[in-house]
Scaffold this active site. Structure first.
Site, PDB file in Angstrom:
ATOM      1  N   ARG A 116       4.818 -13.252   9.697  1.00  0.00           N
ATOM      2  CA  ARG A 116       5.650 -12.173   9.595  1.00  0.00           C
ATOM      3  C   ARG A 116       7.014 -12.193  10.098  1.00  0.00           C
ATOM      4  O   ARG A 116       7.055 -12.768  11.247  1.00  0.00           O
ATOM      5  CB  ARG A 116       4.748 -10.914   9.797  1.00  0.00           C
ATOM      6  CG  ARG A 116       4.300 -10.772  11.309  1.00  0.00           C
ATOM      7  CD  ARG A 116       3.123  -9.748  11.275  1.00  0.00           C
ATOM      8  NE  ARG A 116       3.704  -8.360  10.855  1.00  0.00           N
ATOM      9  CZ  ARG A 116       3.057  -7.503  10.048  1.00  0.00           C
ATOM     10  NH1 ARG A 116       1.922  -7.722   9.433  1.00  0.00           N
ATOM     11  NH2 ARG A 116       3.720  -6.400   9.954  1.00  0.00           N
TER      12      ARG A 116
ATOM     13  N   LYS B 278       4.193   0.487  10.014  1.00  0.00           N
ATOM     14  CA  LYS B 278       4.288   1.810   9.577  1.00  0.00           C
ATOM     15  C   LYS B 278       3.971   2.838  10.291  1.00  0.00           C
ATOM     16  O   LYS B 278       4.524   3.973  10.415  1.00  0.00           O
ATOM     17  CB  LYS B 278       3.478   1.904   8.006  1.00  0.00           C
ATOM     18  CG  LYS B 278       4.359   1.303   6.987  1.00  0.00           C
ATOM     19  CD  LYS B 278       3.674   1.432   5.678  1.00  0.00           C
ATOM     20  CE  LYS B 278       3.428   0.151   5.050  1.00  0.00           C
ATOM     21  NZ  LYS B 278       2.416   0.183   4.201  1.00  0.00           N
TER      22      LYS B 278
ATOM     23  N   GLU C 184       1.043  -1.171   0.048  1.00  0.00           N
ATOM     24  CA  GLU C 184       0.036   0.173   0.041  1.00  0.00           C
ATOM     25  C   GLU C 184       0.847   1.237  -0.060  1.00  0.00           C
ATOM     26  O   GLU C 184       1.678   1.110   0.809  1.00  0.00           O
ATOM     27  CB  GLU C 184      -1.031   0.095   1.399  1.00  0.00           C
ATOM     28  CG  GLU C 184      -2.197   0.431   1.147  1.00  0.00           C
ATOM     29  CD  GLU C 184      -2.766   0.432   2.542  1.00  0.00           C
ATOM     30  OE1 GLU C 184      -2.677  -0.574   3.489  1.00  0.00           O
ATOM     31  OE2 GLU C 184      -3.494   1.345   2.791  1.00  0.00           O
TER      32      GLU C 184
HETATM   33  P1  ATP Z   1       2.203  -2.178   8.334  1.00  0.00           P
HETATM   34  O1  ATP Z   1       1.461  -2.922   9.074  1.00  0.00           O
HETATM   35  O2  ATP Z   1       3.677  -1.644   8.415  1.00  0.00           O
HETATM   36  O3  ATP Z   1       1.546  -1.071   7.635  1.00  0.00           O
HETATM   37  P2  ATP Z   1       1.138  -3.560   5.917  1.00  0.00           P
HETATM   38  O4  ATP Z   1       1.347  -5.100   5.915  1.00  0.00           O
HETATM   39  O5  ATP Z   1       0.057  -2.941   5.981  1.00  0.00           O
HETATM   40  O6  ATP Z   1       2.669  -3.412   6.885  1.00  0.00           O
HETATM   41  P3  ATP Z   1       1.415  -3.432   3.114  1.00  0.00           P
HETATM   42  O7  ATP Z   1       2.156  -2.190   2.146  1.00  0.00           O
HETATM   43  O8  ATP Z   1       0.220  -3.560   3.169  1.00  0.00           O
HETATM   44  O9  ATP Z   1       1.941  -3.100   4.829  1.00  0.00           O
HETATM   45  O10 ATP Z   1       2.224  -4.685   2.884  1.00  0.00           O
HETATM   46  C1  ATP Z   1       2.746  -5.126   1.774  1.00  0.00           C
HETATM   47  C2  ATP Z   1       3.400  -6.513   1.832  1.00  0.00           C
HETATM   48  O11 ATP Z   1       4.215  -6.676   2.680  1.00  0.00           O
HETATM   49  C3  ATP Z   1       1.963  -7.406   2.245  1.00  0.00           C
HETATM   50  O12 ATP Z   1       1.815  -8.608   1.399  1.00  0.00           O
HETATM   51  C4  ATP Z   1       2.328  -7.810   3.730  1.00  0.00           C
HETATM   52  O13 ATP Z   1       1.791  -8.943   4.248  1.00  0.00           O
HETATM   53  C5  ATP Z   1       3.934  -7.763   3.842  1.00  0.00           C
HETATM   54  N1  ATP Z   1       4.617  -7.378   5.007  1.00  0.00           N
HETATM   55  C6  ATP Z   1       4.327  -6.424   5.859  1.00  0.00           C
HETATM   56  N2  ATP Z   1       4.944  -6.372   6.951  1.00  0.00           N
HETATM   57  C7  ATP Z   1       5.593  -7.628   6.887  1.00  0.00           C
HETATM   58  C8  ATP Z   1       6.621  -8.472   7.808  1.00  0.00           C
HETATM   59  N3  ATP Z   1       6.978  -7.890   8.990  1.00  0.00           N
HETATM   60  N4  ATP Z   1       7.009  -9.754   7.598  1.00  0.00           N
HETATM   61  C9  ATP Z   1       6.633  -9.934   6.427  1.00  0.00           C
HETATM   62  N5  ATP Z   1       5.854  -9.488   5.354  1.00  0.00           N
HETATM   63  C10 ATP Z   1       5.355  -8.054   5.640  1.00  0.00           C
HETATM   64 MG    MG Z   2      -1.292  -1.948   5.529  1.00  0.00          MG
END
Ligand code: ATP
Ligand code: MG
Length: 608
Positions: free
Chosen positions: A306, A316, A71
């Protein structure tokens, strides 16, 4: 992994900088899918699209398709590196393609700055979304038209309805783990009525929040995600890609499976929190295949745990708080676990790929030690980083018999003596560096003790040490400043002991110290970093992570570095002998103002 220090012999074999691949459950799934040929009949028309579009295409040249779907609402962090390495890595390994997809269905939070940052970062990590002559970079918002069409189809087929309950009633009527949900009074409206209402929603005839479109699945399902999930909401917000074309936006859980399907993704890999969404993912795609909007087989979702790293936060939202509260100096502060921060800290793409492999891929969570991350960096730098000497806490050492031993120059001044050292101890092809020793050199304050503790082998009155790559010297005393702090150390040069000359090691010493000449040393700012948090799990259990910020996470010192570092360009990485790995700061470093960041210390026990 060994490191270099003046008093430790090199023993280790060269480091493997690319991960040794071990199997994991995703590799097993892909291998079994490839063996059974479940996806073999898929077609690919060259661009994402609906069932008819793809059916007119060629057999898909990609054996599997994965995607990394960020995102664009912030900078990527080390957790994303895991996901990037996994998705792009699996595609590479199995003759597939990985798409970079901006999951930009949420109009309010997204920004072009973040889109550009993500593109740069994925490239920097070493991955590419170009394959078979096509750029596979996509935006979920390009699929809004199809998502809308699919919603009308679901309404027509009796699988969706417009719900006008208040948000509060909807919440209550959804039930919980112990209570089934209660049907909305709007659930039994006819498809025609629903369609009319939904079009009114699209045409901005209703207020934000006054109604939503819901899928009609099962209000009694033990899986709450199946209790008629919301699929569209009204939101009068400008979107960075579609502007004000839409005032209704799809929910993530509705949009995501459709995005995967339009892109012919075979393996949709996500983190474990989406496990409970999988039945909905499958339900939705099955309905759209039934309706002929998409082709079988649908993409399949697989979840992994994760990446969590001790002493590191990977959310984030919380990282944004550190930036906006000025706890750090921006998203690319070298203490940040963002990929721009790690890059500025001196982390290499190889080290992060190595970490992703070492952290493993499993369905059960767990924590990776911060030291594993640091170890990965050391391993990739050990074999590549040029060596240099730097004195981080300088005091002056005067060699009182220098002129006597070396003689004076023609002009009556003290002479300088050139010393040389390999750029890299295992890589003679990188050549030599040289620097001068003179009557005065800088040494580390900590290398001198007037009254040595037991086991101290460095400088103290009466003791001999070697100045690395130079002579053996014998300490004779020190002088202190008005505050009683040691200001200058005196020593005598022992003739005929220069490193590399015959007989130089006839005088045995227990300590070797690093130094920089007063004549040719250069001033540099050195930024010494420690962990940002003192707690191994700073935000676990809803804890206030700001409470465990390490107040000493940044210390700036004025150091003296050897003249070879005058050639350092931004991003160049070095091992400062005995101290660790350092990088020329990619923002502030310049010829006139050298700035080096500590990337990681040596795994060294220089405690003698
Ligand atoms: P945040 O919670 O930090 O906002 P998010 O999962 O919302 O992270 P996205 O930009 O939506 O962030 O995620 C892009 C991809 O990265 C998704 O497929 C998500 O599952 C993966 N991802 C995010 N954080 C991790 C992590 N700590 N370990 C592995 N994959 C991750
Ligand atoms: Mg997200």
């Amino acid at each position: 992994m060994s490191t270099t220090s003046p008093n430790s012999a090199k023993t280790s074999a060269p480091a493997a900088t690319e991960p040794a691949k071990s199997s994991n459950f995703l590799r097993q799934i892909i291998e079994s899918d490839l063996a059974s040929g479940v996806n073999a009949g898929r077609k690919w028309a060259g661009t994402p699209g609906d069932g008819a579009h793809q059916a007119a295409g060629q057999p898909d040249p990609a054996r599997i398709r994965t995607r990394f779907p960020p995102e664009p609402n912030g900078y990527l962090h080390i957790g994303h590196a895991k996901s990037i390495c996994l998705n792009f890595g699996l595609a590479q390994e199995y003759g597939g393609v990985c798409h970079l997809r901006f999951d930009d269905t949420n109009p309010e939070k997204e920004d072009q700055e973040f889109v550009n940052g993500i593109v740069d970062t994925v490239r920097w990590l070493g991955f590419d979304w170009n394959a078979n002559g096509t750029s596979h970079l996509y935006h979920a918002s390009d699929y809004f038209d199809f998502m809308y069409r699919a919603a009308e189809y679901l309404i027509g087929a009796g699988h969706a309805y417009v719900d006008e309950q208040s948000a509060e009633d909807m919440r209550i009527n959804r039930g919980d783990f112990s209570r089934p949900g209660i049907d909305s009074p709007f659930r039994s409206r006819s498809p025609a009525e629903n369609l009319e209402r939904f079009r009114e929603m699209r045409d901005a005839k209703h207020l934000d929040g006054s109604m939503v479109l819901r899928a009609k699945v099962d209000m009694a399902s033990p899986n709450i995600n199946l209790r008629d999930p919301t699929i569209y909401r009204i939101r009068r917000a400008e979107h960075h890609n579609t502007g004000d074309k839409w005032c209704i936006y799809p929910m993530y859980a509705y949009a995501h499976p459709i995005e995967d399907a339009l892109e012919q993704i075979t393996h949709s890999i996500c983190t474990l929190e989406f496990e409970d969404q999988r039945p909905w993912y499958d339900w939705l795609l099955a309905r759209l295949i039934e309706g002929g909007l998409l082709n079988a087989p649908p993409p399949r979702q697989y979840e992994f745990a994760r990446l969590n790293i001790t002493y590191v936060i990977t959310s984030k939202r919380k990282l944004a708080a550190l930036v906006y509260d000025h706890k750090v100096n921006g998203w690319d502060d070298p203490r940040m676990p963002t990929l721009v921060g790690l890059r500025r800290r001196g982390y290499t793409p190889e080290s992060l790929r190595l970490l992703a492999e070492r952290a493993g891929t499993s369905k059960s969570g767990g924590w990776t030690e911060y030291s594993t991350l640091e170890g990965c960096l050391r391993e990739t730098l050990e074999e590549t980083a040029p060596r240099a000497m730097a004195v981080l806490d300088p005091i002056r050492l005067v060699l009182t018999n220098w002129d006597e031993v070396m003689g004076l120059s023609a002009t009556g001044d003290s002479k300088l003596d050139t010393c040389s050292a390999p750029v890299h101890p295992h890589r003679p092809e990188l050549g030599k560096r040289s620097f001068s020793m003179g009557r005065e050199v800088w040494i580390e304050r900590g290398d001198f003790e007037e009254t040595p503790p037991k086991g101290f082998f460095r400088l103290f009155p009466g003791n001999k040490v070697r100045l690395k790559y130079g002579h053996v010297i014998e300490c004779t005393g020190c002088t202190r400043d008005a505050d009683g702090r040691v200001d200058t150390v005196q020593a005598r040069l022992i003739p005929d002991t220069k490193s590399g000359t015959p007989g130089s090691d006839t005088v045995k010493v227990k300590g070797v110290i690093t130094w920089v000449g007063v004549a040719d040393g250069r001033k540099a700012e050195v930024r010494l970093y420690e962990r940002l948090f003192n707690e191994p799990q700073p935000d676990a259990g809803g804890r206030d992570f700001l409470a465990s910020l390490n107040p000493n996470s940044l210390r700036i010192v004025q150091a003296i570095v050897e003249p070879s570092l005058a050639k350092a360009r931004q991003d160049d990485k070095f091992q400062f002998e005995r101290h660790g790995y350092f990088v020329a700061d990619r923002v502030d470093h310049s010829d006139s103002r050298p700035v080096f960041n500590l990337s990681v210390g040596l795994k060294d026990t220089w405690a003698k």
